[in-house]
Scaffold this motif. Structure first.
Motif, PDB file in Angstrom:
ATOM      1  N   UNK A   1      28.828   4.584 112.403  1.00  0.00           N
ATOM      2  CA  UNK A   1      28.170   5.453 113.503  1.00  0.00           C
ATOM      3  C   UNK A   1      27.539   4.722 114.648  1.00  0.00           C
ATOM      4  N   UNK A   2      26.453   3.961 114.126  1.00  0.00           N
ATOM      5  CA  UNK A   2      25.689   3.177 115.111  1.00  0.00           C
ATOM      6  C   UNK A   2      26.290   2.042 115.921  1.00  0.00           C
ATOM      7  N   UNK A   3      27.327   1.234 115.060  1.00  0.00           N
ATOM      8  CA  UNK A   3      27.942   0.138 115.624  1.00  0.00           C
ATOM      9  C   UNK A   3      29.166   0.410 116.568  1.00  0.00           C
ATOM     10  N   UNK A   4      29.822   1.692 115.956  1.00  0.00           N
ATOM     11  CA  UNK A   4      30.987   1.979 116.657  1.00  0.00           C
ATOM     12  C   UNK A   4      30.834   3.118 117.849  1.00  0.00           C
ATOM     13  N   UNK A   5      29.867   3.931 117.556  1.00  0.00           N
ATOM     14  CA  UNK A   5      29.694   5.068 118.470  1.00  0.00           C
ATOM     15  C   UNK A   5      28.614   5.026 119.323  1.00  0.00           C
ATOM     16  N   UNK A   6      27.489   4.926 118.672  1.00  0.00           N
ATOM     17  CA  UNK A   6      26.137   4.938 119.574  1.00  0.00           C
ATOM     18  C   UNK A   6      25.856   3.381 120.430  1.00  0.00           C
ATOM     19  N   UNK A   7      25.810   2.482 119.634  1.00  0.00           N
ATOM     20  CA  UNK A   7      25.537   1.189 120.370  1.00  0.00           C
ATOM     21  C   UNK A   7      26.258   0.994 121.472  1.00  0.00           C
ATOM     22  N   UNK A   8      27.868   1.289 121.344  1.00  0.00           N
ATOM     23  CA  UNK A   8      28.562   0.627 122.621  1.00  0.00           C
ATOM     24  C   UNK A   8      28.463   1.632 123.988  1.00  0.00           C
ATOM     25  N   UNK A   9      28.074   2.829 123.554  1.00  0.00           N
ATOM     26  CA  UNK A   9      27.809   3.668 124.707  1.00  0.00           C
ATOM     27  C   UNK A   9      26.126   3.298 125.374  1.00  0.00           C
ATOM     28  N   UNK A  10      25.306   2.827 124.500  1.00  0.00           N
ATOM     29  CA  UNK A  10      24.105   2.673 125.001  1.00  0.00           C
ATOM     30  C   UNK A  10      24.049   1.362 125.675  1.00  0.00           C
TER      31      UNK A  10
ATOM     32  N   UNK B   1      17.506   9.817 103.936  1.00  0.00           N
ATOM     33  CA  UNK B   1      18.100   9.502 102.764  1.00  0.00           C
ATOM     34  C   UNK B   1      18.224   8.060 102.281  1.00  0.00           C
ATOM     35  N   UNK B   2      18.536   7.157 103.034  1.00  0.00           N
ATOM     36  CA  UNK B   2      18.483   5.936 102.984  1.00  0.00           C
ATOM     37  C   UNK B   2      16.925   5.638 102.125  1.00  0.00           C
ATOM     38  N   UNK B   3      16.147   5.904 102.645  1.00  0.00           N
ATOM     39  CA  UNK B   3      14.547   5.611 102.403  1.00  0.00           C
ATOM     40  C   UNK B   3      14.534   6.433 100.771  1.00  0.00           C
ATOM     41  N   UNK B   4      15.081   7.416 100.581  1.00  0.00           N
ATOM     42  CA  UNK B   4      14.965   8.245  99.282  1.00  0.00           C
ATOM     43  C   UNK B   4      15.697   7.237  98.231  1.00  0.00           C
TER      44      UNK B   4
ATOM     45  N   UNK C   1      18.820   5.053  83.867  1.00  0.00           N
ATOM     46  CA  UNK C   1      18.512   4.323  84.936  1.00  0.00           C
ATOM     47  C   UNK C   1      19.719   3.613  85.532  1.00  0.00           C
ATOM     48  N   UNK C   2      20.511   3.388  84.718  1.00  0.00           N
ATOM     49  CA  UNK C   2      21.730   2.773  85.249  1.00  0.00           C
ATOM     50  C   UNK C   2      22.518   3.970  86.058  1.00  0.00           C
ATOM     51  N   UNK C   3      22.529   5.230  85.756  1.00  0.00           N
ATOM     52  CA  UNK C   3      23.158   6.312  86.223  1.00  0.00           C
ATOM     53  C   UNK C   3      22.621   6.477  87.647  1.00  0.00           C
ATOM     54  N   UNK C   4      21.134   6.322  87.625  1.00  0.00           N
ATOM     55  CA  UNK C   4      20.547   6.586  88.938  1.00  0.00           C
ATOM     56  C   UNK C   4      20.868   5.329  89.928  1.00  0.00           C
ATOM     57  N   UNK C   5      20.972   4.427  89.561  1.00  0.00           N
ATOM     58  CA  UNK C   5      21.456   3.057  90.101  1.00  0.00           C
ATOM     59  C   UNK C   5      22.774   3.245  90.676  1.00  0.00           C
ATOM     60  N   UNK C   6      23.710   3.769  89.790  1.00  0.00           N
ATOM     61  CA  UNK C   6      24.931   3.707  90.337  1.00  0.00           C
ATOM     62  C   UNK C   6      25.064   4.926  91.352  1.00  0.00           C
ATOM     63  N   UNK C   7      24.198   5.838  91.283  1.00  0.00           N
ATOM     64  CA  UNK C   7      24.435   7.078  92.149  1.00  0.00           C
ATOM     65  C   UNK C   7      23.794   6.565  93.554  1.00  0.00           C
ATOM     66  N   UNK C   8      22.855   5.699  93.592  1.00  0.00           N
ATOM     67  CA  UNK C   8      22.183   5.228  94.772  1.00  0.00           C
ATOM     68  C   UNK C   8      23.064   3.979  95.529  1.00  0.00           C
ATOM     69  N   UNK C   9      23.718   3.376  94.659  1.00  0.00           N
ATOM     70  CA  UNK C   9      24.547   2.188  95.249  1.00  0.00           C
ATOM     71  C   UNK C   9      25.954   3.046  95.609  1.00  0.00           C
ATOM     72  N   UNK C  10      26.448   3.877  95.072  1.00  0.00           N
ATOM     73  CA  UNK C  10      27.656   4.908  95.572  1.00  0.00           C
ATOM     74  C   UNK C  10      27.125   5.512  97.069  1.00  0.00           C
ATOM     75  N   UNK C  11      25.873   6.025  97.139  1.00  0.00           N
ATOM     76  CA  UNK C  11      25.592   6.514  98.291  1.00  0.00           C
ATOM     77  C   UNK C  11      25.574   5.451  99.448  1.00  0.00           C
ATOM     78  N   UNK C  12      25.173   4.214  99.170  1.00  0.00           N
ATOM     79  CA  UNK C  12      25.120   3.254 100.281  1.00  0.00           C
ATOM     80  C   UNK C  12      26.513   2.718 100.524  1.00  0.00           C
TER      81      UNK C  12
ATOM     82  N   UNK D   1      28.985   4.210 100.618  1.00  0.00           N
ATOM     83  CA  UNK D   1      30.013   5.530 101.242  1.00  0.00           C
ATOM     84  C   UNK D   1      29.286   5.945 102.371  1.00  0.00           C
ATOM     85  N   UNK D   2      28.091   6.773 102.426  1.00  0.00           N
ATOM     86  CA  UNK D   2      27.284   7.463 103.183  1.00  0.00           C
ATOM     87  C   UNK D   2      26.616   6.095 104.110  1.00  0.00           C
ATOM     88  N   UNK D   3      26.215   5.141 103.649  1.00  0.00           N
ATOM     89  CA  UNK D   3      25.610   4.044 104.309  1.00  0.00           C
ATOM     90  C   UNK D   3      26.479   3.228 105.247  1.00  0.00           C
ATOM     91  N   UNK D   4      27.728   2.986 104.690  1.00  0.00           N
ATOM     92  CA  UNK D   4      28.701   2.281 105.358  1.00  0.00           C
ATOM     93  C   UNK D   4      29.033   3.253 106.647  1.00  0.00           C
TER      94      UNK D   4
END
Ligand SMILES: [Fe+2]
Ligand SMILES: [Fe+2]
Length: 179
Positions: free
Chosen positions: A73-82, A30-33, A52-63, A65-68
């Motif tokens: 998930x990686x820094x607080x759940x996965x990496x500390x256990x690994x 999804x990040x690559x998309x 174009x602005x609508x598509x840019x806003x949507x992609x930045x909103x993804x990053x 929310x979901x991206x953060x």
């Protein structure tokens, strides 16, 4: 004429609610998309401003929310256990990934600032060029970063984490999403 849907097109991998590692890998797709959406949208902006602005806003909103949440998930759940289960050189791989999360965060902040300029000014060639350059840098950073996570880190996780730890990670990821 491209529509907002065209600018945002791409597969939408479902991921698995039960396997946190599959979920993380699906999120990478999804990040690559969204990176492709940003590149297409900024290229189309001079001809199709609103779409174009609508598509840019949507992609930045993804990053934002979901991206953060993915980074958490990686820094607080996965990496500390690994980390306690890795060799020194393997730990260095994780430390570089964490450093890259910080670099990606700065680039995301820069994109947000530039997006405000794209919205509030007329033709702003400087902002368009800076946005394009920022997307190229982010795509380059994520290209390497995601490849390492999908191969090396996924391998560490599959071979070192217990079923109980994977369940704990899954539970934390769901809690992060209010589930
Ligand atoms: Fe990451
Ligand atoms: Fe990741």
């Amino acid at each position: 004429m491209l529509t907002v849907a065209d600018l945002m097109r791409g597969p939408r991998p479902a991921g698995s609610a039960h396997d946190p590692l599959e979920h993380l890998t699906a999120c990478h797709r999804r990040v690559e998309q969204r990176l492709e959406t940003l590149a297409r949208a900024i290229a189309a902006l001079p001809r199709q401003r609103e779409e174009s602005l609508a598509a840019i806003d949507s992609a930045l909103s993804f990053f934002a929310t979901n991206g953060v949440r993915h980074t958490e998930d990686e820094e607080m759940s996965l990496f500390p256990r690994l980390l306690p289960k890795l060799t020194e050189s393997e730990r260095a791989v994780i430390e570089l990934l964490e450093q890259e999360h910080g670099e990606a965060g700065l680039l995301h902040s820069e994109l947000e600032r530039l997006a405000v300029r794209l919205h509030h000014r007329g033709p702003d060639e400087t902002a368009i060029e800076a946005f394009e350059a920022c997307v190229v840098r982010l795509a380059s950073l994520y290209g390497r970063h995601i490849a390492v996570e999908d191969t090396q880190v996924a391998g560490f996780a599959r071979s070192r984490l217990t079923a109980v730890e994977l369940t704990e990670i899954s539970t934390e990821m769901k809690r992060r999403r209010g589930q």
